[in-house]
Design a protein around this motif. Structure first.
Motif, short mmCIF file in Angstrom:
data_model
loop_
_atom_site.label_atom_id
_atom_site.label_comp_id
_atom_site.label_asym_id
_atom_site.label_seq_id
_atom_site.Cartn_x
_atom_site.Cartn_y
_atom_site.Cartn_z
N ARG A 756 -4.02 0.23 5.07
CA ARG A 756 -4.12 -0.05 3.63
C ARG A 756 -2.84 -0.69 3.12
O ARG A 756 -2.87 -1.63 2.33
CB ARG A 756 -4.42 1.24 2.86
N ALA A 757 -1.68 -0.18 3.58
CA ALA A 757 -0.41 -0.76 3.16
C ALA A 757 -0.26 -2.19 3.65
O ALA A 757 0.19 -3.08 2.93
CB ALA A 757 0.74 0.10 3.68
N ALA A 758 -0.66 -2.43 4.90
CA ALA A 758 -0.56 -3.79 5.47
C ALA A 758 -1.47 -4.76 4.71
O ALA A 758 -1.09 -5.91 4.44
CB ALA A 758 -0.93 -3.76 6.94
N LYS A 759 -2.66 -4.30 4.36
CA LYS A 759 -3.58 -5.15 3.60
C LYS A 759 -3.00 -5.48 2.23
O LYS A 759 -3.08 -6.62 1.77
CB LYS A 759 -4.94 -4.45 3.45
N ALA A 760 -2.40 -4.47 1.58
CA ALA A 760 -1.80 -4.70 0.26
C ALA A 760 -0.67 -5.71 0.36
O ALA A 760 -0.51 -6.58 -0.52
CB ALA A 760 -1.28 -3.38 -0.30
N ILE A 761 0.11 -5.65 1.45
CA ILE A 761 1.20 -6.61 1.62
C ILE A 761 0.64 -7.99 1.91
O ILE A 761 1.06 -9.00 1.32
CB ILE A 761 2.16 -6.17 2.76
N ALA A 771 8.20 -5.54 -4.92
CA ALA A 771 8.24 -4.20 -4.34
C ALA A 771 7.76 -3.16 -5.35
O ALA A 771 7.08 -2.20 -5.00
CB ALA A 771 9.66 -3.87 -3.87
N PHE A 772 8.08 -3.40 -6.63
CA PHE A 772 7.62 -2.48 -7.68
C PHE A 772 6.10 -2.46 -7.74
O PHE A 772 5.46 -1.41 -7.82
CB PHE A 772 8.20 -2.90 -9.02
N GLY A 773 5.50 -3.66 -7.68
CA GLY A 773 4.04 -3.76 -7.73
C GLY A 773 3.39 -3.12 -6.52
O GLY A 773 2.36 -2.43 -6.63
N LEU A 774 3.99 -3.32 -5.35
CA LEU A 774 3.45 -2.71 -4.13
C LEU A 774 3.55 -1.19 -4.20
O LEU A 774 2.62 -0.48 -3.82
CB LEU A 774 4.20 -3.25 -2.91
N ARG A 776 3.56 0.68 -6.83
CA ARG A 776 2.57 1.21 -7.77
C ARG A 776 1.17 1.18 -7.16
O ARG A 776 0.38 2.10 -7.35
CB ARG A 776 2.60 0.39 -9.07
N GLN A 777 0.84 0.13 -6.43
CA GLN A 777 -0.50 0.02 -5.84
C GLN A 777 -0.73 1.06 -4.76
O GLN A 777 -1.82 1.62 -4.65
CB GLN A 777 -0.70 -1.38 -5.25
N LEU A 778 0.31 1.34 -3.96
CA LEU A 778 0.16 2.27 -2.86
C LEU A 778 0.51 3.71 -3.23
O LEU A 778 0.29 4.62 -2.43
CB LEU A 778 1.03 1.82 -1.68
N GLY A 779 1.08 3.91 -4.43
CA GLY A 779 1.46 5.25 -4.84
C GLY A 779 2.66 5.78 -4.07
O GLY A 779 2.73 6.97 -3.76
N ILE A 780 3.60 4.88 -3.76
CA ILE A 780 4.81 5.28 -3.04
C ILE A 780 6.01 4.91 -3.89
O ILE A 780 5.88 4.22 -4.91
CB ILE A 780 4.90 4.58 -1.66
N ASP A 781 7.21 5.37 -3.48
CA ASP A 781 8.38 5.02 -4.29
C ASP A 781 8.84 3.61 -3.95
O ASP A 781 8.47 3.03 -2.92
CB ASP A 781 9.50 6.04 -4.11
N ARG A 782 9.67 3.07 -4.83
CA ARG A 782 10.07 1.67 -4.72
C ARG A 782 10.90 1.42 -3.45
O ARG A 782 10.78 0.37 -2.81
CB ARG A 782 10.87 1.27 -5.96
N GLY A 783 11.72 2.38 -3.06
CA GLY A 783 12.53 2.22 -1.86
C GLY A 783 11.67 2.08 -0.62
O GLY A 783 11.94 1.24 0.25
N GLU A 784 10.60 2.89 -0.55
CA GLU A 784 9.68 2.81 0.58
C GLU A 784 8.96 1.47 0.59
O GLU A 784 8.75 0.86 1.65
CB GLU A 784 8.69 3.97 0.52
N ASN A 786 10.09 -1.35 -0.67
CA ASN A 786 11.08 -2.33 -0.22
C ASN A 786 11.19 -2.34 1.29
O ASN A 786 11.30 -3.40 1.92
CB ASN A 786 12.45 -2.01 -0.84
N ASP A 787 11.17 -1.16 1.87
CA ASP A 787 11.26 -1.04 3.32
C ASP A 787 10.06 -1.69 4.00
O ASP A 787 10.20 -2.40 4.99
CB ASP A 787 11.36 0.44 3.71
N TYR A 788 8.86 -1.46 3.46
CA TYR A 788 7.65 -2.08 4.01
C TYR A 788 7.78 -3.61 4.01
O TYR A 788 7.48 -4.28 5.00
CB TYR A 788 6.43 -1.70 3.16
N MET A 789 8.22 -4.15 2.87
CA MET A 789 8.29 -5.60 2.75
C MET A 789 9.37 -6.18 3.66
O MET A 789 9.19 -7.25 4.26
CB MET A 789 8.55 -5.99 1.29
N ALA A 790 10.49 -5.46 3.81
CA ALA A 790 11.55 -5.93 4.71
C ALA A 790 11.04 -5.97 6.15
O ALA A 790 11.30 -6.93 6.89
CB ALA A 790 12.77 -5.01 4.59
#
Length: 928
Positions: A756-761, A771-774, A776-784, A786-790
């Motif tokens: 689900r996270a990969a699809k959202a990205i 990262a803020f939008g991601l 909010r969509q996944l229900g995770i904190d902004r730092g996490e 950011n880590d996904y996108m990096a």
């Protein structure tokens, strides 16, 4: 979402008059209200809306005066100083380029209400600029009120905060309170707080009336005494939303300003600052095409998009037309056979034939032809009246004989033809057995391909922008509002001047626009190979229409109503008491006061929000928010689709005929209106059930062919990223493959949440998600997030490089391109406003993918239509984003399925395979 700003001109004028001192110019003419109106328009001009209208009351009585002779009887006469400023106000507003609407027989409120509802239905955001409390009843999804004097915005929550009731109860509220200014009788002694209290307690005006006997004290007596006149009061305060208007929201684009007129007006009324800005903008080289708004702009408009190297002189909108294209034309009224014969000879020898039809209605599937206009050289045209039926109308050539004489010309593909929105005229002529062939050019599409965002692409706008020519407007020949007559009742000389000009100006526009397109081979190719060949394809789809099961829709409406009642009862049980599910105030009290749920989002006034986003944020913490969301979703389905769709069935054909628009979406996407068949929801079971009402006739099936993840495949092609290319070439689950890369696990070990996270990205990056939008969509904190996108960019470096290169190219050239060379110009790339600039950069990254997807499905439609040509066992019915829907005879399903898949997959050669999924069923839902 495009935006429409509706300006309550009457409210502007009164507010400005009473708010400002009694200013005068050197001649002693009053200017205070005038000055205030011009200044209040500044914010509107800065907002650069897609559509706008300045709506003012027309003179004379309205239907409310006929309904109640004492309506507005308490109002004092308009002060002479104020009355003297009305005409100057309209002159300045018109010179600035604002469309002005004044409709006799109704008030400005009714015109605004009608346009607001039409815009909502068309997916256009609405902002009503007013200080009138009555307008609060129009607030809803996508409709807000803005008070430019106080610089405040009022949405649904704001209405609730100000009045204590939601927008849908404002009419009931006003009925109870009454209006002393308009002399609308209410309930004596019932003030705003009492009205809000009653409506909260009893739910609606009807509930108050039903429970009037329970209300005690003097106020109860007043209520009961007022009961007989409450229906009249309700009718008086209810804004009409079904006024017959010539213009629809999409017709209300800003026109180019008349700088000469503005200069005269500003000079006369001593508007020195506005005059100085106007002169400065003219010196800056803006000319009449864009300087008009400089009289009220704080900052100059951005320059035209820059041209790439090697294309000098082709900056969209910057060239001047040849001098002979802006002169008055010579037009001939054709009423004899001898005249017709001369024109038939001209048509046989013409290198290009411009043609246009005049009709009885805007809907091409309901309209009849009234006359035809033709032109073969700029400045000369004719009008052939066929069905003018006013008393004393001169003799006209027989319609059938004229059409029979022209039929060989229209159907000869070797004779090049030109139209302005030619699809409409093709559809009209199809009613008379004429299959128009050989449409080589369409000025609407020439303008659209040249620069989709430079202007609206209607004839009046194009003539003003590219020719410097003011066309004769429809209302000038047919009148306005309730007094408007059918074109068949317009006298022949006036009709000729209007109609022949259409064909003439179409030809002149072609001579101005086509040379510009020819200088840019990539744009020329988009125009000649995609847009023009698509015109007859869309016309054929519109003519065919789609069959719907009206009884099924009625059944669904009943079932939705039953399910809504069940949800309502469940909500009562969860809350422990009955309440109004449509009341934000009552919902706030239950969710946040009674149940103690956290208020994660606030309204602009600081109150806990109960909008969809706010309820989603707390839906996992209690059952009630989800019940409210489900209830609202069903209510929207019922009101927007199951209740209304049946009413769009054409009485002539028994089918629903949408209108497809090529020149409406900047990225190249096709849009659909009247009705919009592209927004039927698919994410919920109830939404998908609506598609069950789209059926095939006996012996036929519905076939749906859908591109799979086409924009993501285009991203892989454009970026050339090896990891993304590999994922698609291996043909597996691309989101699972992405998750495996990002999270560093084996494909078979990818969890549901990781996918689900990969699809959202994957999809979020194409739309510039932060990262803020991601998070909010996944229900995770902004730092996490950011880590996904990096991690994503580390595993797919080609994607990151493509996005950066696209942003840089957009800043350098002012536009981005699709795979096939379509351009999207982005004005806000140089904006000082960071939010506007960031939005333009997101659009720059997304446009190549969304625009390429649009080009691909258009190419597919052209190829499939060519294969279907001459067949009677299959018809293309609908285009819905990345999907094509067909009606196929039972015995041809297998053949058509494979042919459609082959042609759609062959519409583009990408670095990854295009995948098309094809389904078949008795209805549209079964075909998925």
């Amino acid at each position: 979402m495009p935006k429409l700003i509706l300006i309550d001109g009457s409210s502007y004028l009164y507010r400005a008059f009473h708010a400002l001192p009694p200013l005068t110019n050197a001649q002693g003419e009053p200017t205070g209200a005038l000055f205030g109106v011009v200044n209040m328009l500044r914010s509107t001009l800065k907002a650069r809306p897609d559509y706008v209208a300045f709506v003012s009351d027309a003179s004379g009585p309205t239907f409310r005066d006929a309904m109640y002779e004492h309506y507005k009887a308490n109002r004092p006469p308009m002060p002479a100083d104020l009355r003297a400023q009305i005409e100057p106000m309209l002159a300045i507003v018109g010179a600035l380029g604002f469309p002005i609407l004044r409709v006799p027989g109704v008030e400005a409120d009714d015109v605004i209400g009608t346009l607001a509802v039409q815009a909502q239905q068309a997916g256009i955001e609405v902002e009503i600029s007013t200080g009138d409390k009555d307008m609060a009843q129009l607030v809803g999804p996508g409709v807000t009120l803005v008070n430019t004097m106080t610089n405040t915005t009022m949405d649904r929550a704001g209405v609730e905060e100000k009045f204590g009731v939601p927008p849908e109860r404002i009419v009931d509220y006003l009925t109870l309170v009454g209006d002393s200014v308009d002399n609308v009788p209410g309930v004596p002694k019932c003030g705003p707080k009492t009205a809000a209290k009653w409506l909260a307690e009893y739910g609606s005006l009807d509930g108050v009336v039903a429970n009037a006997a329970k209300v005690g004290g003097k106020i109860g007596e007043s209520l009961r005494e007022a009961l007989p006149q409450l229906p009249l009061s309700r009718a008086l305060v209810t804004i009409k939303t079904d006024v017959v208007l010539e213009q629809r929201p999409a017709d209300l684009a800003m026109r180019d300003a008349d700088t000469d007129a503005l200069r005269q007006l500003y000079t006369r009324y001593d508007f020195k600052a506005a005059l100085k800005e106007l002169d400065l903008s003219s010196l800056a080289g803006k000319g009449a095409g864009s300087a008009g708004s400089a009289g009220t702009h704080d900052t100059p408009s951005p320059p035209p998009p820059p041209v790439s190297h090697g294309e000098s002189g082709s900056v969209p909108g910057s060239h001047l037309p040849p001098a002979n294209l802006a002169v008055e034309g010579e037009y001939e009224l054709v009423t004899t056979q001898a005249q017709l014969d001369v024109w038939l000879d001209k048509l046989r020898d013409a290198p290009l034939i411009a043609f246009d039809t005049e009709t009885t209605a805007l809907d091409p599937m309901l309209a009849d032809v009234v006359g035809l206009s033709l032109a073969v050289e700029p400045g000369h045209a004719c009008y052939i009246p066929l069905a003018h039926d006013y008393p004393g109308a001169p003799a006209q050539l027989p319609r059938d004989a004229v059409l029979a004489a022209l039929k060989p010309v229209f159907e000869d593909a070797s004779r090049p033809k030109l139209g302005q929105h030619a699809k409409y005229d093709i559809n009209i002529l199809s009613h008379y057995g004429i299959v128009v062939q050989g449409v080589r050019h369409d000025t609407m599409l020439e303008s659209y391909v040249w620069n989709a965002t430079a202007t609206r692409h209607d004839m009046d706008s194009l003539a003003k922008k590219y020719l410097g020519y003011d066309t004769v407007k429809y209302e000038e020949v047919a009148g306005k509002g309730a007094k408007q007559i059918s074109f068949s009742q317009v006298d022949l000389d006036t009709a000729c001047r209007y109609a022949a000009e259409d064909a003439d100006i179409t030809l002149r526009l072609h001579h101005a626009l086509w040379p510009q397109l020819e200088r840019v081979p990539t744009l020329c190719k988009v125009y000649e190979e995609i847009e023009i060949p698509l015109v007859p394809v869309l016309a054929g789809m519109e003519q065919r229409g789609v069959l719907i099961d009206v009884d099924e829709l009625r059944k669904q409406s009943q079932q939705l109503g039953k399910r809504m009642h069940e949800l309502q009862q469940q909500a009562y049980a969860e809350a422990g008491r009955e309440f109004n599910l449509d009341s934000p105030k009552q919902l706030q009290a239950i969710l946040f006061d009674q149940l103690g749920l956290p208020a994660k989002l606030k309204t602009p006034t600081g109150q806990p929000s109960t909008n969809e986003e706010a309820l989603e944020a707390i839906a996992d913490e209690h059952a009630l928010p989800r019940l409210i969301l489900d209830y609202r979703g069903l209510a929207k389905l019922r009101s927007t689709y199951t209740d209304k769709l049946a009413g769009t069935v054409n009485p002539r054909t028994g089918r629903v005929h949408t209108s497809y628009h090529q020149g409406a979406v900047a990225t190249g996407r096709i849009s659909s209106t009247d009705p919009n068949l592209q927004n039927i929801p698919v994410r919920t079971e109830e939404g998908r059930r609506i598609r069950q009402a789209f059926i095939a006739p006996p012996g036929w099936k519905v076939m749906a062919a859908d591109y799979s993840q086409i924009e993501l495949r285009i991203m892989a092609h454009l970026s050339g990223d090896e990891g993304l290319l590999k994922a698609f070439h291996e043909g597996g689950d691309v989101h699972r493959a992405t998750a495996a890369e990002v999270f560093g696990v084996a494909m078979e070990e990818v969890s549901k949440e990781q996918r689900r996270a990969a699809k959202a990205i994957n999809f979020g990056l194409m739309y510039g998600m932060s990262a803020f939008g991601l998070a909010r969509q996944l229900g995770i904190d902004r730092g996490e997030a950011n880590d996904y996108m990096a991690r994503y960019f580390a595993r797919y470096p080609g994607v990151h490089a493509f996005m950066e290169a696209t942003r840089a190219q957009a800043h350098r050239d002012g536009y981005v391109e699709t795979i096939f060379g379509r351009r999207l110009y982005l004005e806000n790339l140089q904006s000082r406003n960071q939010a506007h600039r960031a939005g333009a950069e997101r659009a720059a990254v997304n446009a190549p993918m969304q625009g390429s997807a649009a080009d691909i499905i258009k190419r597919a439609m052209i190829a499939v239509a060519a294969w279907l040509n001459g067949r009677d066992d299959a018809h293309m019915l609908m285009q819905v984003h990345d999907e094509l829907v067909f009606e196929v005879r039972d015995d041809a399903v297998d053949l058509v399925r494979e042919a459609v898949r082959e042609h759609m997959q062959g519409a583009a050669q990408l670095a990854v395979p295009l995948l098309v999924e094809v389904g078949v069923g008795a209805n549209w839902d079964e075909a998925h």
